[in-house]
Motif scaffolding. Structure first.
Motif, PDB file in Angstrom:
ATOM      1  N   LYS A  35       0.819  -1.221   0.000  1.00 41.07           N
ATOM      2  CA  LYS A  35       0.000   0.000   0.000  1.00 41.07           C
ATOM      3  C   LYS A  35       0.859   1.280   0.000  1.00 41.07           C
ATOM      4  N   GLU A  36       2.147   1.123   0.277  1.00 40.72           N
ATOM      5  CA  GLU A  36       2.984   2.321   0.445  1.00 40.72           C
ATOM      6  C   GLU A  36       3.132   3.137  -0.844  1.00 40.72           C
ATOM      7  N   LEU A  37       3.327   2.434  -1.985  1.00 39.29           N
ATOM      8  CA  LEU A  37       3.520   3.174  -3.238  1.00 39.29           C
ATOM      9  C   LEU A  37       2.252   3.928  -3.661  1.00 39.29           C
ATOM     10  N   ILE A  61      12.139  18.773   2.275  1.00 40.82           N
ATOM     11  CA  ILE A  61      12.549  17.980   3.436  1.00 40.82           C
ATOM     12  C   ILE A  61      11.371  17.065   3.747  1.00 40.82           C
ATOM     13  N   GLU A  62      11.642  15.769   3.700  1.00 37.47           N
ATOM     14  CA  GLU A  62      10.579  14.799   3.990  1.00 37.47           C
ATOM     15  C   GLU A  62      10.750  14.310   5.424  1.00 37.47           C
ATOM     16  N   VAL A  63       9.806  14.695   6.272  1.00 42.88           N
ATOM     17  CA  VAL A  63       9.916  14.331   7.692  1.00 42.88           C
ATOM     18  C   VAL A  63       9.198  13.009   7.936  1.00 42.88           C
ATOM     19  N   ALA A  64       9.748  12.203   8.835  1.00 40.91           N
ATOM     20  CA  ALA A  64       9.204  10.870   9.137  1.00 40.91           C
ATOM     21  C   ALA A  64       9.095  10.061   7.847  1.00 40.91           C
ATOM     22  N   GLY A  65      10.138  10.159   7.050  1.00 43.94           N
ATOM     23  CA  GLY A  65      10.096   9.618   5.683  1.00 43.94           C
ATOM     24  C   GLY A  65      10.201   8.111   5.592  1.00 43.94           C
ATOM     25  N   GLY A  66      10.756   7.453   6.622  1.00 47.21           N
ATOM     26  CA  GLY A  66      10.874   5.988   6.595  1.00 47.21           C
ATOM     27  C   GLY A  66      11.550   5.506   5.323  1.00 47.21           C
ATOM     28  N   HIS A  67      10.811   4.776   4.497  1.00 47.44           N
ATOM     29  CA  HIS A  67      11.370   4.209   3.260  1.00 47.44           C
ATOM     30  C   HIS A  67      11.750   5.268   2.222  1.00 47.44           C
ATOM     31  N   GLY A  68      11.311   6.508   2.409  1.00 47.37           N
ATOM     32  CA  GLY A  68      11.740   7.602   1.532  1.00 47.37           C
ATOM     33  C   GLY A  68      11.070   7.663   0.177  1.00 47.37           C
ATOM     34  N   ILE A  85      15.656  13.404   3.744  1.00 48.01           N
ATOM     35  CA  ILE A  85      14.697  12.619   4.533  1.00 48.01           C
ATOM     36  C   ILE A  85      15.127  12.702   5.992  1.00 48.01           C
ATOM     37  N   VAL A  86      14.175  13.020   6.861  1.00 45.10           N
ATOM     38  CA  VAL A  86      14.466  13.080   8.299  1.00 45.10           C
ATOM     39  C   VAL A  86      13.710  11.937   8.968  1.00 45.10           C
ATOM     40  N   ASP A  87      14.434  11.035   9.584  1.00 44.77           N
ATOM     41  CA  ASP A  87      13.808   9.923  10.316  1.00 44.77           C
ATOM     42  C   ASP A  87      14.893   9.254  11.148  1.00 44.77           C
ATOM     43  N   PRO A  88      14.688   9.152  12.461  1.00 45.66           N
ATOM     44  CA  PRO A  88      15.737   8.544  13.291  1.00 45.66           C
ATOM     45  C   PRO A  88      15.823   7.029  13.127  1.00 45.66           C
ATOM     46  N   PHE A  89      14.840   6.421  12.459  1.00 50.26           N
ATOM     47  CA  PHE A  89      14.850   4.962  12.304  1.00 50.26           C
ATOM     48  C   PHE A  89      14.877   4.617  10.816  1.00 50.26           C
ATOM     49  N   ARG A  90      16.068   4.695  10.231  1.00 49.34           N
ATOM     50  CA  ARG A  90      16.188   4.467   8.777  1.00 49.34           C
ATOM     51  C   ARG A  90      16.020   2.982   8.456  1.00 49.34           C
ATOM     52  N   ARG A 118      18.203  11.963  12.518  1.00 50.18           N
ATOM     53  CA  ARG A 118      17.947  12.600  13.816  1.00 50.18           C
ATOM     54  C   ARG A 118      16.440  12.781  13.956  1.00 50.18           C
ATOM     55  N   PRO A 119      15.948  12.886  15.214  1.00 48.46           N
ATOM     56  CA  PRO A 119      14.524  13.184  15.364  1.00 48.46           C
ATOM     57  C   PRO A 119      14.214  14.553  14.782  1.00 48.46           C
ATOM     58  N   LEU A 120      12.969  14.738  14.379  1.00 51.18           N
ATOM     59  CA  LEU A 120      12.616  15.963  13.652  1.00 51.18           C
ATOM     60  C   LEU A 120      12.870  17.233  14.451  1.00 51.18           C
ATOM     61  N   ASP A 121      12.691  17.198  15.777  1.00 54.51           N
ATOM     62  CA  ASP A 121      12.872  18.446  16.534  1.00 54.51           C
ATOM     63  C   ASP A 121      14.324  18.901  16.556  1.00 54.51           C
ATOM     64  N   ALA A 142       5.341  15.544   4.666  1.00 56.05           N
ATOM     65  CA  ALA A 142       5.284  14.391   5.582  1.00 56.05           C
ATOM     66  C   ALA A 142       4.046  13.574   5.266  1.00 56.05           C
ATOM     67  N   CYS A 143       4.302  12.334   4.841  1.00 56.32           N
ATOM     68  CA  CYS A 143       3.208  11.421   4.517  1.00 56.32           C
ATOM     69  C   CYS A 143       3.061  10.463   5.696  1.00 56.32           C
ATOM     70  N   HIS A 144       1.958  10.579   6.397  1.00 58.39           N
ATOM     71  CA  HIS A 144       1.670   9.723   7.554  1.00 58.39           C
ATOM     72  C   HIS A 144       2.729   9.833   8.653  1.00 58.39           C
ATOM     73  N   ALA A 145       3.074  11.060   9.002  1.00 57.12           N
ATOM     74  CA  ALA A 145       3.875  11.295  10.213  1.00 57.12           C
ATOM     75  C   ALA A 145       2.888  11.163  11.370  1.00 57.12           C
ATOM     76  N   CYS A 146       3.011  10.064  12.121  1.00 52.89           N
ATOM     77  CA  CYS A 146       1.903   9.710  13.025  1.00 52.89           C
ATOM     78  C   CYS A 146       1.784  10.605  14.258  1.00 52.89           C
ATOM     79  N   ALA A 147       0.574  10.576  14.789  1.00 54.82           N
ATOM     80  CA  ALA A 147       0.209  11.236  16.049  1.00 54.82           C
ATOM     81  C   ALA A 147       0.716  12.677  16.088  1.00 54.82           C
ATOM     82  N   HIS A 148       1.508  13.007  17.150  1.00 51.55           N
ATOM     83  CA  HIS A 148       1.943  14.401  17.325  1.00 51.55           C
ATOM     84  C   HIS A 148       3.060  14.804  16.372  1.00 51.55           C
ATOM     85  N   LEU A 149       3.634  13.856  15.626  1.00 52.87           N
ATOM     86  CA  LEU A 149       4.774  14.217  14.763  1.00 52.87           C
ATOM     87  C   LEU A 149       4.360  15.271  13.737  1.00 52.87           C
ATOM     88  N   THR A 150       3.159  15.109  13.149  1.00 54.14           N
ATOM     89  CA  THR A 150       2.716  16.095  12.152  1.00 54.14           C
ATOM     90  C   THR A 150       2.601  17.471  12.790  1.00 54.14           C
TER      91      THR A 150
END
Ligand code: SAM
Length: 292
Positions: A35-37, A61-68, A85-90, A118-121, A142-150
């Motif tokens: 579903k990601e694509l 800048i793509e925040v919480a980009g995950g797979h990018g 892409i910004v995401d602490p969990f690449r 690094r984390p977005l903040d 930011a596509c689906h930056a969950c909860a408070h991240l957006t």
């Protein structure tokens, strides 16, 4: 098939979209879920028009980009030349996708693509202040930056005067939306999902902060997380917060309201209004009934 008319076509007449699907199918290594694509593509299609209308800012800048995927698609579609892409969990899927896009010749001849783990903040203020040599004219996506991240990324992007902001929020909860319990109560009172109320409030937040904001819907996503809020900063000198589409719109509305209230409050002798006339009619009819 009239592929040449597709808005996402390349010079060969094939669509970039089809080539991306093919590249991911042939990719070696972990890839994102099916579903990601469609979700990432749907997100980009909904912001593309506003992006072009804003003069095609080249940096994103793509925040919480995950797979990018969003960044890779923005580069492949020629909307951006410089993506971070910004995401602490690449995830490993990012490297798979990058190789697949490269091998398929989807990326432009010259481009820059960075992954900031690094984390977005921490990362976002640095990147938006041009700490990496970047600077203004940047769109934060930011596509689906969950909860408070957006919410967090929007506040940073507004404070740093990003040129554009495009988000598709998800995982709204009463603990994380702006207004917390008060927003949840408003949603319940209206019988609306919390996410709908929160995303419309976000639209207003961006309008008040000096952006032209729009809400669009991505069909490929679940209804709980299918709203894109896309906002581009209004030109300097047009003022920050704006209440009206223009002074003429305000003047028209004001005139209409004044006319309506003039009619309501028009000075007329007591006992000559509509209610009095209706009472007179009722009394006349009752008297005739009695006389029969
Ligand atoms: C639901 S995923 C979205 C991934 C991708 N954008 C997509 O559309 O599928 C949320 C992402 O937020 C990332 N994340 C979690 N905390 C973060 C933070 N503090 N700053 C930036 N990204 C973060 C996670 O690693 C995860 O990749």
């Amino acid at each position: 098939m009239a592929t040449a008319q597709c808005e996402l076509c390349d010079e060969s007449g094939d669509t970039v979209e089809r080539r991306v699907y093919r590249a991911i199918r042939l990719a070696q290594g972990p890839t994102p879920g099916d579903k990601e694509l469609p979700e990432s593509l749907g997100f980009i299609k909904r912001l593309r028009k506003d992006w072009l209308a804003a003069g095609s800012p080249s940096r994103c800048i793509e925040v919480a980009g995950g797979h990018g995927l969003v960044s890779l698609l923005l580069l492949s579609l020629g909307l951006s030349r410089d993506a971070t892409i910004v995401d602490p969990f690449r995830p490993r899927s990012f490297d798979t996708l990058l190789s697949a896009f490269r091998e398929a010749g989807l990326l432009p001849e010259s481009y820059s693509l960075q992954y900031d783990e690094r984390p977005l903040d921490e990362a976002l203020p640095y990147l938006l202040r041009g700490g990496d040599g970047g600077g203004g004219g940047t769109v934060v996506v930011a596509c689906h930056a969950c909860a408070h991240l957006t919410r967090d990324l929007v506040e940073i992007a507004v404070a740093e005067r990003a040129a554009g902001i495009a988000v598709m929020p998800c995982c709204h909860s009463r603990r994380t939306v702006a207004g917390a319990d008060r927003t949840k109560h408003a949603a319940d009172a209206l019988g609306l999902p919390l996410g709908v109320v929160a995303d419309i409030a976000l639209l207003g937040r961006l309008e008040a902060a000096g952006y032209d904001a729009r809400l669009r819907v991505v069909e490929a996503c679940a209804p709980s997380s299918n709203r894109v809020v896309v906002a581009f900063r209004r030109g300097e000198g047009s003022g920050g917060a704006r209440l009206w589409e223009g002074s003429a719109a305000r003047a028209r509305a004001s005139e209409g309201l004044s006319r309506a209230y003039e009619r309501v409050h028009a000075a007329r002798p007591a006992g000559t209004g509509r209610k009095a006339r209706n009472r007179e009619r009722r009394e006349y009819r009752a008297a005739r009934e009695r006389d029969k």
